[in-house]
Design a protein around this motif. Structure first.
Motif, PDB file in Angstrom:
ATOM      1  N   SER A  39       0.830  -1.202   0.000  1.00  0.00           N
ATOM      2  CA  SER A  39       0.000   0.000   0.000  1.00  0.00           C
ATOM      3  C   SER A  39       0.864   1.251   0.000  1.00  0.00           C
ATOM      4  CB  SER A  39      -0.922  -0.003   1.228  1.00  0.00           C
ATOM      5  OG  SER A  39      -1.809   1.093   1.193  1.00  0.00           O
ATOM      6  N   ARG A  42       2.438   1.772  -3.390  1.00  0.00           N
ATOM      7  CA  ARG A  42       1.457   2.313  -4.329  1.00  0.00           C
ATOM      8  C   ARG A  42       1.330   3.826  -4.142  1.00  0.00           C
ATOM      9  NH1 ARG A  42      -4.164   3.172  -3.919  1.00  0.00           N
ATOM     10  NH2 ARG A  42      -5.190   3.264  -5.961  1.00  0.00           N
ATOM     11  N   ALA A  43       1.300   4.267  -2.894  1.00  0.00           N
ATOM     12  CA  ALA A  43       1.228   5.709  -2.626  1.00  0.00           C
ATOM     13  C   ALA A  43       2.449   6.434  -3.189  1.00  0.00           C
ATOM     14  CB  ALA A  43       1.106   5.956  -1.120  1.00  0.00           C
ATOM     15  N   LEU A  46       2.051   6.755  -6.971  1.00  0.00           N
ATOM     16  CA  LEU A  46       1.021   7.699  -7.373  1.00  0.00           C
ATOM     17  C   LEU A  46       1.375   9.141  -7.027  1.00  0.00           C
ATOM     18  CD1 LEU A  46      -2.146   5.673  -6.282  1.00  0.00           C
ATOM     19  CD2 LEU A  46      -1.371   6.105  -8.626  1.00  0.00           C
ATOM     20  N   GLN A  47       2.201   9.311  -5.994  1.00  0.00           N
ATOM     21  CA  GLN A  47       2.577  10.650  -5.541  1.00  0.00           C
ATOM     22  C   GLN A  47       4.097  10.720  -5.385  1.00  0.00           C
ATOM     23  OE1 GLN A  47       0.408  13.122  -5.203  1.00  0.00           O
ATOM     24  NE2 GLN A  47      -1.394  11.864  -5.602  1.00  0.00           N
ATOM     25  N   THR A 131      -7.065   9.481   4.711  1.00  0.00           N
ATOM     26  CA  THR A 131      -8.500   9.572   4.479  1.00  0.00           C
ATOM     27  C   THR A 131      -9.156  10.525   5.475  1.00  0.00           C
ATOM     28  OG1 THR A 131      -9.022   7.732   5.969  1.00  0.00           O
ATOM     29  CG2 THR A 131      -8.527   7.179   3.681  1.00  0.00           C
ATOM     30  N   TYR A 146      -4.623  13.738  -0.263  1.00  0.00           N
ATOM     31  CA  TYR A 146      -4.919  12.645  -1.188  1.00  0.00           C
ATOM     32  C   TYR A 146      -5.319  11.378  -0.443  1.00  0.00           C
ATOM     33  CZ  TYR A 146      -4.212   9.206  -4.910  1.00  0.00           C
ATOM     34  OH  TYR A 146      -4.390   8.192  -5.819  1.00  0.00           O
ATOM     35  N   ASP A 147      -6.477  10.838  -0.793  1.00  0.00           N
ATOM     36  CA  ASP A 147      -6.951   9.551  -0.285  1.00  0.00           C
ATOM     37  C   ASP A 147      -6.561   8.496  -1.311  1.00  0.00           C
ATOM     38  OD1 ASP A 147      -8.331   7.257   0.373  1.00  0.00           O
ATOM     39  OD2 ASP A 147     -10.306   8.197   0.484  1.00  0.00           O
ATOM     40  N   HIS A 148      -5.487   7.775  -1.042  1.00  0.00           N
ATOM     41  CA  HIS A 148      -5.011   6.857  -2.080  1.00  0.00           C
ATOM     42  C   HIS A 148      -5.764   5.531  -2.073  1.00  0.00           C
ATOM     43  CE1 HIS A 148      -2.746   4.291   0.660  1.00  0.00           C
ATOM     44  NE2 HIS A 148      -2.227   3.615  -0.331  1.00  0.00           N
ATOM     45  N   ASP A 151      -8.357   6.757  -4.391  1.00  0.00           N
ATOM     46  CA  ASP A 151      -7.741   7.479  -5.512  1.00  0.00           C
ATOM     47  C   ASP A 151      -8.488   8.790  -5.776  1.00  0.00           C
ATOM     48  OD1 ASP A 151      -5.988   8.064  -7.544  1.00  0.00           O
ATOM     49  OD2 ASP A 151      -7.022   6.837  -9.057  1.00  0.00           O
ATOM     50  N   GLU A 153      -8.501  13.065  -4.782  1.00  0.00           N
ATOM     51  CA  GLU A 153      -7.883  14.218  -4.148  1.00  0.00           C
ATOM     52  C   GLU A 153      -8.961  14.997  -3.400  1.00  0.00           C
ATOM     53  OE1 GLU A 153      -5.457  18.336  -5.159  1.00  0.00           O
ATOM     54  OE2 GLU A 153      -5.766  16.839  -6.732  1.00  0.00           O
TER      55      GLU A 153
END
Length: 256
Positions: A39, A42-43, A46-47, A131, A146-148, A151, A153
């Protein structure tokens, strides 16, 4: 500089809640640790960032709990199993280049808010991965939230559509309506919809309190009677963004 601030327990507890119970209890910790690392990775994808801090809550009581003993009284405690796994999870994070940090007596929220404000004011880019709606206060500093997991913003439009106010009014919104997730009552009998209307009419909490004598009926009386509760709620809900941390971001540079 691009800084990624991970709300550590927010990420870890959500991953833990979504992992099926292992048939072999002995292998459970390996599954949890691996899932948390995936997890986090992944964050990071994405960022992308130059510096990453996984911020954890202090293990000693926060100033909010000392000021308001009912703070978070309805929250489920961390499962003992997960508490036992935490050191392994944070070690695994460190193995992929992400260090954890905690500041004695401070919740992760305040540490994140302080770092975010300082970096943003220095011209750096900041993204908070969480979140938690509380971080939307930081949009006023130019911080990205950002709530990954979803997904999504949490930007100005998200706040406006979700709560009916601007990010700069969120603290006053929950000062009036309270925040059940935090065990904070706010003004008795004032819900979210009423609080939104009051803020639209009077601008901010102090504007509402000043106008209480002119607001007809029970509502004006309730606001007048609850002004101390509202001010305490505002103090609790507002993120502390000027804390003394003793953290040097150079120590959290993400190595390529």
């Amino acid at each position: 500089m691009r800084v990624l601030l991970i709300d550590g327990l927010n990420l870890i507890r959500r991953v833990y809640a979504g992992v099926p119970v292992a048939d072999d209890p002995g292998s459970g910790h390996e599954t949890i640790v691996k899932s948390c690392v995936l997890s986090l990775q992944r964050a990071l994808r994405l960022q992308p960032a130059t510096h990453v801090v996984c911020v954890m809550d202090s293990r000693s009581p926060s100033w909010r709990l000392k000021a308001y003993p009912d703070y978070k009284k309805n929250r489920s405690p961390m499962p003992d199993e997960l508490r036992d796994y935490l050191p392994k999870i944070l070690d695994a994070f460190r193995n992929i280049g992400v260090r954890a940090s905690e500041v004695d007596g401070l919740e992760a929220d305040d540490v994140i808010a302080t770092i975010a404000r300082r970096v943003a004011q220095a011209g750096g880019a900041v993204t908070v991965v969480s979140t938690d709606k509380s971080f939307c206060q930081l949009l006023e500093f130019g911080v990205q939230v950002y709530d990954h997991f979803a997904d999504v913003e949490h930007d100005h439009n998200w706040v406006s559509e979700r709560f009916g106010v601007e990010p700069g009014q969120l603290v006053d919104l929950f000062a009036l309506a309270g925040d059940r997730s935090l065990g904070i009552a706010g003004v008795r009998s004032v819900g979210i919809h009423t609080a939104v209307k009051l803020l639209h009419d009077y601008g901010d909490l102090e504007g509402v309190l000043s106008a209480a004598a002119k607001i007809p009926g029970r509502l004006g009386n309730k606001i007048n009677e609850g002004r101390d509760d509202a001010r305490m709620a505002r103090r609790l809900v507002a993120l502390q963004s000027d804390a003394e941390l003793g953290i040097n971001l150079k120590d959290f540079r993400l190595e390529a």
